[in-house]
Design a protein around this motif. Structure first.
Motif, mmCIF file in Angstrom:
data_model
loop_
_atom_site.group_PDB
_atom_site.id
_atom_site.type_symbol
_atom_site.label_atom_id
_atom_site.label_comp_id
_atom_site.label_asym_id
_atom_site.label_seq_id
_atom_site.Cartn_x
_atom_site.Cartn_y
_atom_site.Cartn_z
ATOM 1 N N VAL A 63 0.846 -1.201 0.000
ATOM 2 C CA VAL A 63 0.000 0.000 0.000
ATOM 3 C C VAL A 63 0.875 1.242 0.000
ATOM 4 O O VAL A 63 0.645 2.187 -0.768
ATOM 5 N N THR A 64 1.899 1.245 0.836
ATOM 6 C CA THR A 64 2.817 2.390 0.900
ATOM 7 C C THR A 64 3.521 2.590 -0.427
ATOM 8 O O THR A 64 3.658 3.725 -0.899
ATOM 9 N N ALA A 65 3.970 1.494 -1.056
ATOM 10 C CA ALA A 65 4.683 1.600 -2.324
ATOM 11 C C ALA A 65 3.784 2.142 -3.428
ATOM 12 O O ALA A 65 4.190 3.033 -4.199
ATOM 13 N N LEU A 66 2.553 1.643 -3.518
ATOM 14 C CA LEU A 66 1.652 2.108 -4.569
ATOM 15 C C LEU A 66 1.239 3.560 -4.354
ATOM 16 O O LEU A 66 1.145 4.346 -5.315
ATOM 17 N N GLU A 67 0.992 3.942 -3.123
ATOM 18 C CA GLU A 67 0.662 5.345 -2.835
ATOM 19 C C GLU A 67 1.813 6.269 -3.182
ATOM 20 O O GLU A 67 1.607 7.372 -3.717
ATOM 21 N N PHE A 68 3.035 5.837 -2.918
ATOM 22 C CA PHE A 68 4.203 6.666 -3.234
ATOM 23 C C PHE A 68 4.338 6.814 -4.752
ATOM 24 O O PHE A 68 4.645 7.913 -5.259
ATOM 25 N N CYS A 69 4.123 5.736 -5.504
ATOM 26 C CA CYS A 69 4.198 5.809 -6.964
ATOM 27 C C CYS A 69 3.121 6.745 -7.525
ATOM 28 O O CYS A 69 3.365 7.477 -8.500
ATOM 29 N N TRP A 70 1.934 6.705 -6.947
ATOM 30 C CA TRP A 70 0.858 7.588 -7.404
ATOM 31 C C TRP A 70 1.166 9.052 -7.095
ATOM 32 O O TRP A 70 0.889 9.930 -7.910
ATOM 33 N N LYS A 71 1.781 9.288 -5.956
ATOM 34 C CA LYS A 71 2.093 10.651 -5.543
ATOM 35 C C LYS A 71 3.324 11.196 -6.258
ATOM 36 O O LYS A 71 3.399 12.394 -6.565
ATOM 37 N N HIS A 72 4.287 10.326 -6.554
ATOM 38 C CA HIS A 72 5.546 10.758 -7.190
ATOM 39 C C HIS A 72 5.799 9.892 -8.426
ATOM 40 O O HIS A 72 6.517 8.881 -8.357
ATOM 41 N N PRO A 73 5.226 10.245 -9.566
ATOM 42 C CA PRO A 73 5.401 9.436 -10.786
ATOM 43 C C PRO A 73 6.859 9.324 -11.234
ATOM 44 O O PRO A 73 7.198 8.395 -11.970
ATOM 45 N N ALA A 74 7.719 10.262 -10.815
ATOM 46 C CA ALA A 74 9.126 10.188 -11.206
ATOM 47 C C ALA A 74 9.788 8.914 -10.696
ATOM 48 O O ALA A 74 10.780 8.443 -11.276
ATOM 49 N N LEU A 75 9.250 8.349 -9.625
ATOM 50 C CA LEU A 75 9.804 7.101 -9.090
ATOM 51 C C LEU A 75 9.691 5.979 -10.114
ATOM 52 O O LEU A 75 10.611 5.150 -10.239
ATOM 53 N N LEU A 76 8.592 5.938 -10.866
ATOM 54 C CA LEU A 76 8.391 4.872 -11.837
ATOM 55 C C LEU A 76 9.483 4.887 -12.911
ATOM 56 O O LEU A 76 9.976 3.828 -13.329
ATOM 57 N N GLN A 77 9.875 6.070 -13.355
ATOM 58 C CA GLN A 77 10.942 6.170 -14.342
ATOM 59 C C GLN A 77 12.257 5.640 -13.778
ATOM 60 O O GLN A 77 12.979 4.887 -14.452
ATOM 61 N N ASP A 78 12.573 6.016 -12.543
ATOM 62 C CA ASP A 78 13.807 5.520 -11.922
ATOM 63 C C ASP A 78 13.763 4.008 -11.718
ATOM 64 O O ASP A 78 14.778 3.322 -11.878
ATOM 65 N N VAL A 79 12.589 3.469 -11.381
ATOM 66 C CA VAL A 79 12.455 2.022 -11.191
ATOM 67 C C VAL A 79 12.672 1.285 -12.513
ATOM 68 O O VAL A 79 13.289 0.208 -12.541
ATOM 69 N N ILE A 80 12.190 1.857 -13.613
ATOM 70 C CA ILE A 80 12.390 1.239 -14.926
ATOM 71 C C ILE A 80 13.876 1.170 -15.255
ATOM 72 O O ILE A 80 14.401 0.125 -15.673
ATOM 73 N N PHE A 81 14.591 2.284 -15.059
ATOM 74 C CA PHE A 81 16.035 2.286 -15.327
ATOM 75 C C PHE A 81 16.760 1.315 -14.394
ATOM 76 O O PHE A 81 17.711 0.629 -14.805
#
Length: 391
Positions: A264-282
């Motif tokens: 839940v914490t991880a998904l909420e953080f991704c929704w709040k900070h989309p830049a995290l998704l780009q860093d996770v992809i790299f």
């Protein structure tokens, strides 16, 4: 060239190993023997130096991709997104494992490999468990051990791999091999703990932290040694191992994420900070690249070579850090590097000589079952020559 000319042979055709015209049945015996020996020498030299080239290429790939992975991981876990820090590291592990599964599945389809598990599932699951457990012990050890103990743990990887190799694959190691392992380990340790790189402040290691460090070394050595044994015993491709090992790790990571409620914490953080998704992809791309090189290194050159590669990585990382921080390299560190380089060079020349003479010894894994029972088909290729079932 003079010898070939006296035989009325074009040296350029010999370089192409097109030698059928001088090895005909009606040729003198000495000429046929000369032709066969010369051809075999060229073939062996090409194979040996081809293996050496790939060994270096895998090593460079491992060091480079792990460097990218470390930088991206530090960016995600240490740099805030806005005013928030991301702390759910198991979510990153899950993303990395899923990306590796997708890549392995794609490569198996492109190469038209069978999607069935080439080795028993319990062996893949055991590798996944040991890998996850080693990572957990490593994180715990980093928080509870001193910097000298931490650096010692990073360089002390060859000997556990050799011990596990003796147990799992019954590999024969000579006294010279053990001496080289001790010299390389001692040289890397001395380099990391000497000069201006030595820690300038006191830190305390807890008993629990030291136990976690020992567990990390034992489990890490077991993981790579068992992977090598599975490669040899079942002739699996690196993508087959990558698919099923990451499948096991993904299940373990997902169960941990769900049971802890941190998803839940991880998904909420991704929704709040989309830049995290780009860093996770790299980060996942770097992880997949590192895994691909690591699996290739273990399959082609063995777990011990991977341990040496990790030691070299620590030295290169320390050299780059000292250059960036304007740290001088002391004479003791130079001597330590010379010991490491000299030991590895000696061992490399020894391996080349053994391959040229055909004296390489093979071990017999203790866990190799009869192929009719485990895989439903007879053993093929090298397995028939190098291994036998226990009965």
């Amino acid at each position: 060239v003079t010898a070939l000319t006296s035989l009325n042979v074009d040296p350029r055709s010999m370089a192409r190993m097109d030698m059928a015209h001088i090895s005909t049945p009606d040729a003198p015996a000495w000429r046929r023997q000369f032709t066969e020996d010369f051809s075999r020498s060229l073939s062996e030299g090409k194979n040996v130096f081809g293996l050496a080239w790939w060994c270096v290429a895998y090593g460079i790939g491992i060091i480079g991709m792990l460097a990218c992975y470390g930088l991206l991981q530090g960016r995600i876990l240490s740099v805030p997104y806005g005013n928030d820090y991301f702390t759910v590291s198991i979510f990153l592990v899950l993303c990395n494992r899923l990306a590796a599964m997708a890549f392995a599945l794609l490569m198996m389809c492109v190469r038209r490999e069978s999607l069935a598990n080439a080795a028993p599932l319990w062996k893949y699951l055991l590798i996944s468990l040991s890998n996850v457990a080693a990572s957990t012990c490593q994180y715990d050890a980093l928080r509870n051990v001193s910097i000298p103990a931490r650096r010692l743990g990073k360089s002390f990887k060859m000997i556990p791999v050799m011990l596990w190799g003796m147990v799992l694959a019954r590999k024969p190691y000579s006294s010279g091999d053990w001496l080289i392992a001790v010299l390389v380990t001692g040289g890397v340790t001395k380099f990391l703990l000497s000069g201006e790189m030595a820690p300038h402040y006191e830190s305390v290691s807890t008993v629990g932290g030291l136990i976690m460090l020992l567990c990390f070394l034992a489990l890490g050595g077991f993981t790579s040694a068992f992977q090598e044994a599975v490669f040899v015993a079942h002739e699996t491709s690196k993508y087959n191992q990558m698919l099923y090992i990451n499948l096991g790790s993904s299940v373990l990571s997902l169960v941990t994420l769900l049971l802890s409620g941190s998803y839940v914490t991880a998904l909420e953080f991704c929704w709040k900070h989309p830049a995290l998704l780009q860093d996770v992809i790299f980060l996942s791309v770097a992880s997949v690249g590192a895994q691909c090189f690591i699996y290739g290194q273990v399959k082609e050159n063995g777990a011990l070579v991977l341990a040496v590669t990790m030691n070299i990585r620590q030295v290169i990382s320390a050299l780059l850090s000292s250059a960036m921080d304007d740290m001088a390299i002391s004479l003791v560190q130079v001597l330590a590097l010379l010991v490491v380089v000299g030991s590895l060079l000696y061992k490399s020349l020894q391996i080349l000589a053994e391959n040229h003479e055909g004296n390489k010894e093979e071990g017999i894994p203790f866990f190799v079952e009869d192929c009719n029972e485990t895989m439903g088909k007879p053993a093929v290729g090298a397995s028939l020559v190098r291994f036998k079932s226990q009965d």
